[in-house]
Design a protein around this motif. Structure first.
Motif, short mmCIF file in Angstrom:
data_model
loop_
_atom_site.label_atom_id
_atom_site.label_comp_id
_atom_site.label_asym_id
_atom_site.label_seq_id
_atom_site.Cartn_x
_atom_site.Cartn_y
_atom_site.Cartn_z
N ILE A 23 -2.44 10.94 -4.82
CA ILE A 23 -1.12 9.78 -3.47
C ILE A 23 -0.31 10.66 -3.39
O ILE A 23 0.20 10.63 -2.41
N GLU A 24 0.36 11.28 -4.41
CA GLU A 24 2.08 11.75 -4.18
C GLU A 24 1.40 12.92 -3.18
O GLU A 24 2.23 13.21 -2.41
N LYS A 25 0.40 13.63 -3.63
CA LYS A 25 -0.06 15.26 -2.46
C LYS A 25 -0.43 14.03 -1.09
O LYS A 25 0.24 14.92 -0.28
N LEU A 26 -0.94 13.21 -1.22
CA LEU A 26 -1.17 13.13 -0.15
C LEU A 26 0.25 12.58 0.93
O LEU A 26 0.67 12.47 2.08
N LYS A 27 1.28 11.63 0.32
CA LYS A 27 2.37 11.51 0.92
C LYS A 27 2.94 12.99 1.26
O LYS A 27 3.14 12.62 2.24
N ILE A 40 -3.28 5.61 3.11
CA ILE A 40 -2.73 5.23 1.88
C ILE A 40 -2.09 4.30 0.66
O ILE A 40 -2.40 3.85 0.28
N TRP A 41 -2.04 3.14 2.15
CA TRP A 41 -1.73 2.34 1.56
C TRP A 41 -2.66 1.57 0.38
O TRP A 41 -3.31 1.35 0.08
N ALA A 42 -4.61 1.69 1.78
CA ALA A 42 -5.51 1.16 0.93
C ALA A 42 -6.26 1.98 -0.24
O ALA A 42 -6.88 1.37 -0.96
N ALA A 43 -5.35 3.23 -0.21
CA ALA A 43 -6.08 3.96 -1.52
C ALA A 43 -5.48 3.33 -2.33
O ALA A 43 -6.13 3.53 -4.39
N LYS A 44 -3.83 3.04 -2.41
CA LYS A 44 -3.51 2.53 -3.67
C LYS A 44 -4.07 1.22 -4.44
O LYS A 44 -4.23 0.92 -5.60
#
Length: 259
Positions: free
Chosen positions: A198-202, A242-246
């Motif tokens: 997720i950090e890489k997606l951000k 990104i939010w949904a992935a969390k």
């Protein structure tokens, strides 16, 4: 007394079926899906009918053509084949939820509980997002694009588009926007499978903005309106993904091996 180190029992144990049984179930599911599409097509053929369906599809373009101008058919069979294709396409979209349910019913028995929690929401959300993309393209993008294009047309030119060319354009745009609206699903899958953190997606946000505009420039007509109408939703949906992935990662973890 049971051994505390004993491995947890497989929840799918005893559910195995012979290969022939799987083929027969697959056949039955496919037949049900085809029948659902046939019923939807039959209903639409009776009401409103192939002609009105095409008129509905052509309405955004006709509304911005010069008064009294209509679309033309350059092929002898186009007035029959084009409405028929639209009828089949609409029937498939109408029966799509039932078709996806048949696919889910076939696959679900072979999935663990935590896998079902992942797959079912993705199937539902991907279907809804695709239909939202198609609706957004029809109700908003088409009107703005055709208005923009006609504003640049010289007065000495009378626009009379061919119905087959228009159908090809419409299907391409529907597919482009439908697939583009699947960005959150793609982001969730990549993050959940551990392919991308997720950090890489951000950190990839700024690059995705450029990528979204490049994709929009390739798949849409060469006008600013349609490119912005595709690129901006893709960027917003990337943030949603990104939010949904969390959330998905938190609620779809497999059970701990230590019970």
């Amino acid at each position: 007394m049971s051994d505390p180190k004993q491995e947890p029992e497989d929840e799918l144990a005893g559910t195995e079926q012979p290969f022939v049984a799987h083929l027969m179930e697959l056949r039955d599911r496919l037949i049900k899906a085809m029948l659902a599409i046939a019923v939807a097509v039959g209903i639409l053929a009776i009401y409103p009918g192939p002609g009105p369906l095409y008129d509905m599809l052509a309405a955004p373009l006709v509304a911005h053509l010069p008064k009294g101008t209509t679309l033309i058919a350059t092929s002898v069979i186009s007035p029959f084949m084009v409405p028929l294709k639209i009828l089949l396409m609409t029937g498939f979209l109408l029966a799509l939820p039932f078709v996806l349910y048949q696919i889910w019913a076939f696959v679900a028995p072979g999935l663990y509980t935590h896998e079902k929690k992942l797959v079912l929401p993705l199937v539902i959300s991907s279907t809804i997002l695709f239909l939202i993309g198609v609706a957004f393209c029809y109700f908003f993008v088409f009107g703005q694009v055709f208005k923009f294009i006609q504003s640049f047309a010289p007065k000495s030119i009378t626009a009379a588009p061919d119905i087959e060319a228009y159908l090809s354009f419409v299907l391409t745009m529907f597919l482009a926007f439908g697939v583009a609206f699947e960005v959150p699903v793609a982001v969730v899958v990549l993050a959940r499978l551990g392919i991308v953190e997720i950090e890489k997606l951000k950190a990839f946000r700024s690059y995705f903005v450029v990528l979204a505009f490049i994709i929009a420039a390739i798949v849409t007509p060469p006008d600013v309106v349609s490119q912005l109408a595709l690129a901006i939703p893709m960027i917003l949906l990337y943030e949603l993904g990104i939010w949904a992935a969390k959330v998905f990662i938190k609620h779809t973890q497999p059970p701990s091996e230590e019970a």
